[in-house]
Write a protein that holds these residues in place. Structure first.
Motif, PDB file in Angstrom:
ATOM      1  N   ILE A  60       0.847  -1.243   0.095  1.00 28.59           N
ATOM      2  CA  ILE A  60      -0.149  -0.006  -0.033  1.00 28.59           C
ATOM      3  C   ILE A  60       1.116   1.315   0.075  1.00 28.59           C
ATOM      4  CG2 ILE A  60      -1.604   1.341   1.451  1.00 28.59           C
ATOM      5  CD1 ILE A  60      -3.028  -1.384   2.124  1.00 28.59           C
ATOM      6  N   MET A  61       2.056   1.203   0.693  1.00 25.96           N
ATOM      7  CA  MET A  61       2.766   2.277   0.811  1.00 25.96           C
ATOM      8  C   MET A  61       3.613   2.614  -0.328  1.00 25.96           C
ATOM      9  SD  MET A  61       6.634   3.389   1.744  1.00 25.96           S
ATOM     10  CE  MET A  61       6.960   1.580   1.414  1.00 25.96           C
ATOM     11  N   ARG A  62       4.145   1.606  -1.294  1.00 25.79           N
ATOM     12  CA  ARG A  62       4.553   1.514  -2.528  1.00 25.79           C
ATOM     13  C   ARG A  62       3.522   2.137  -3.610  1.00 25.79           C
ATOM     14  NH1 ARG A  62       8.234  -3.858  -2.674  1.00 25.79           N
ATOM     15  NH2 ARG A  62       9.857  -3.050  -1.255  1.00 25.79           N
ATOM     16  N   LEU A  63       2.579   1.839  -3.567  1.00 24.39           N
ATOM     17  CA  LEU A  63       1.301   2.147  -4.186  1.00 24.39           C
ATOM     18  C   LEU A  63       0.881   3.580  -3.945  1.00 24.39           C
ATOM     19  CD1 LEU A  63      -1.036   1.555  -6.339  1.00 24.39           C
ATOM     20  CD2 LEU A  63      -2.538   1.075  -4.325  1.00 24.39           C
ATOM     21  N   MET A  64       0.923   4.115  -3.031  1.00 21.89           N
ATOM     22  CA  MET A  64       0.717   5.477  -2.786  1.00 21.89           C
ATOM     23  C   MET A  64       1.678   6.563  -3.094  1.00 21.89           C
ATOM     24  SD  MET A  64      -2.204   5.753  -1.676  1.00 21.89           S
ATOM     25  CE  MET A  64      -3.105   4.245  -2.031  1.00 21.89           C
ATOM     26  N   VAL A  65       3.054   5.986  -3.349  1.00 23.71           N
ATOM     27  CA  VAL A  65       4.011   6.986  -3.706  1.00 23.71           C
ATOM     28  C   VAL A  65       4.282   6.835  -5.105  1.00 23.71           C
ATOM     29  CG1 VAL A  65       5.127   7.082  -1.289  1.00 23.71           C
ATOM     30  CG2 VAL A  65       5.958   5.455  -3.305  1.00 23.71           C
ATOM     31  N   SER A  66       3.659   5.893  -5.940  1.00 28.60           N
ATOM     32  CA  SER A  66       3.956   5.740  -7.357  1.00 28.60           C
ATOM     33  C   SER A  66       2.966   6.639  -8.067  1.00 28.60           C
ATOM     34  CB  SER A  66       3.386   4.219  -7.964  1.00 28.60           C
ATOM     35  OG  SER A  66       1.978   4.242  -7.805  1.00 28.60           O
ATOM     36  N   GLU A  67       3.549   7.159  -9.381  1.00 30.97           N
ATOM     37  CA  GLU A  67       2.722   8.090 -10.167  1.00 30.97           C
ATOM     38  C   GLU A  67       1.422   7.204 -10.700  1.00 30.97           C
ATOM     39  OE1 GLU A  67       5.634   5.816 -12.930  1.00 30.97           O
ATOM     40  OE2 GLU A  67       6.265   7.120 -11.346  1.00 30.97           O
ATOM     41  N   ASN A  68       1.123   6.267 -10.544  1.00 31.69           N
ATOM     42  CA  ASN A  68      -0.151   5.634 -10.879  1.00 31.69           C
ATOM     43  C   ASN A  68      -0.864   5.365  -9.766  1.00 31.69           C
ATOM     44  OD1 ASN A  68       1.059   5.708 -13.688  1.00 31.69           O
ATOM     45  ND2 ASN A  68       1.565   3.637 -13.425  1.00 31.69           N
ATOM     46  N   ALA A  69      -0.777   6.079  -8.628  1.00 29.65           N
ATOM     47  CA  ALA A  69      -1.558   5.674  -7.466  1.00 29.65           C
ATOM     48  C   ALA A  69      -2.864   6.064  -7.729  1.00 29.65           C
ATOM     49  CB  ALA A  69      -0.964   6.537  -6.336  1.00 29.65           C
ATOM     50  N   ARG A  70      -3.310   6.986  -8.172  1.00 30.91           N
ATOM     51  CA  ARG A  70      -4.555   7.421  -8.606  1.00 30.91           C
ATOM     52  C   ARG A  70      -5.504   6.492  -9.162  1.00 30.91           C
ATOM     53  NH1 ARG A  70      -8.267  11.684  -7.975  1.00 30.91           N
ATOM     54  NH2 ARG A  70      -9.758  12.029  -9.949  1.00 30.91           N
ATOM     55  N   ARG A  71      -4.668   6.025 -10.281  1.00 29.54           N
ATOM     56  CA  ARG A  71      -5.480   5.093 -11.233  1.00 29.54           C
ATOM     57  C   ARG A  71      -5.690   3.794 -10.453  1.00 29.54           C
ATOM     58  NH1 ARG A  71      -2.372   2.466 -16.147  1.00 29.54           N
ATOM     59  NH2 ARG A  71      -1.452   1.444 -14.434  1.00 29.54           N
ATOM     60  N   HIS A  72      -4.743   3.395  -9.790  1.00 29.51           N
ATOM     61  CA  HIS A  72      -4.695   2.022  -9.131  1.00 29.51           C
ATOM     62  C   HIS A  72      -5.856   2.120  -7.868  1.00 29.51           C
ATOM     63  CE1 HIS A  72      -1.558   0.005 -11.230  1.00 29.51           C
ATOM     64  NE2 HIS A  72      -0.804   0.990 -10.891  1.00 29.51           N
ATOM     65  N   THR A  73      -5.776   3.272  -7.159  1.00 32.82           N
ATOM     66  CA  THR A  73      -6.796   3.334  -6.332  1.00 32.82           C
ATOM     67  C   THR A  73      -8.293   3.541  -6.721  1.00 32.82           C
ATOM     68  OG1 THR A  73      -5.237   4.750  -4.959  1.00 32.82           O
ATOM     69  CG2 THR A  73      -7.509   4.997  -4.068  1.00 32.82           C
ATOM     70  N   VAL A  74      -8.241   4.009  -7.731  1.00 31.48           N
ATOM     71  CA  VAL A  74      -9.831   4.118  -8.419  1.00 31.48           C
ATOM     72  C   VAL A  74     -10.203   2.917  -8.955  1.00 31.48           C
ATOM     73  CG1 VAL A  74     -11.171   5.154 -10.168  1.00 31.48           C
ATOM     74  CG2 VAL A  74      -9.755   6.594  -8.875  1.00 31.48           C
ATOM     75  N   ALA A  75      -9.173   2.217  -9.347  1.00 34.59           N
ATOM     76  CA  ALA A  75      -9.346   0.696  -9.609  1.00 34.59           C
ATOM     77  C   ALA A  75      -9.919  -0.298  -8.356  1.00 34.59           C
ATOM     78  CB  ALA A  75      -8.398  -0.033 -10.554  1.00 34.59           C
TER      79      ALA A  75
END
Length: 132
Positions: A60-75
């Motif tokens: 989750i931490m790595r997801l939040m700092v990635s540039e695609n965080a918004r796209r993955h979170t929405v998915a």
């Protein structure tokens, strides 16, 4: 080479099948070493649960700092509720089709009452005991 062969899914499934067959063939021995297996499973749980928690937190931490965080979170926010609703729908459909949770018939209640109240011992099913 040997490690790669030992990790192959077919080899793992064959090892499980051989272990089950040996446990059934040598029942007394398998029951004698059951406490060791319980101890091993307990140790495994003690190690795996904290590791899983750490892995999920780090992911989750790595997801939040990635540039695609918004796209993955929405998915994730769309996929999770959709799969939850689909699972609930399948379970409801299965219950409706099989009449799950319906009232038992008087004949079923009578036979169940006879079985329960005439039993000399408490009714239970043991997976590793002798057949009833």
């Amino acid at each position: 080479m040997i490690a790669r062969v030992a990790r192959h899914p077919v080899v793992v499934l064959l090892a499980i099948a051989v272990a089950v067959a040996c446990g059934a063939a040598f029942r007394a021995f398998s029951l004698a070493i059951e406490p060791l297996g319980d101890f091993y499973v307990g140790l495994l749980k003690m190690c795996v649960i904290p590791m899983l928690f750490s892995i999920v937190a780090l992911s989750i931490m790595r997801l939040m700092v990635s540039e695609n965080a918004r796209r993955h979170t929405v998915a994730v926010l769309w996929v999770f509720p959709l799969l939850l609703a689909a699972t609930a729908g399948v379970a409801t459909l299965f219950g409706v089709v099989t009449h799950g949770g319906g009232a038992p018939t008087p004949a079923a209640l009578a036979s169940l009452g006879v079985a329960v109240f005439s039993a000399e011992k408490p009714i239970e099913v043991e997976l590793n005991g002798p057949p009833p």
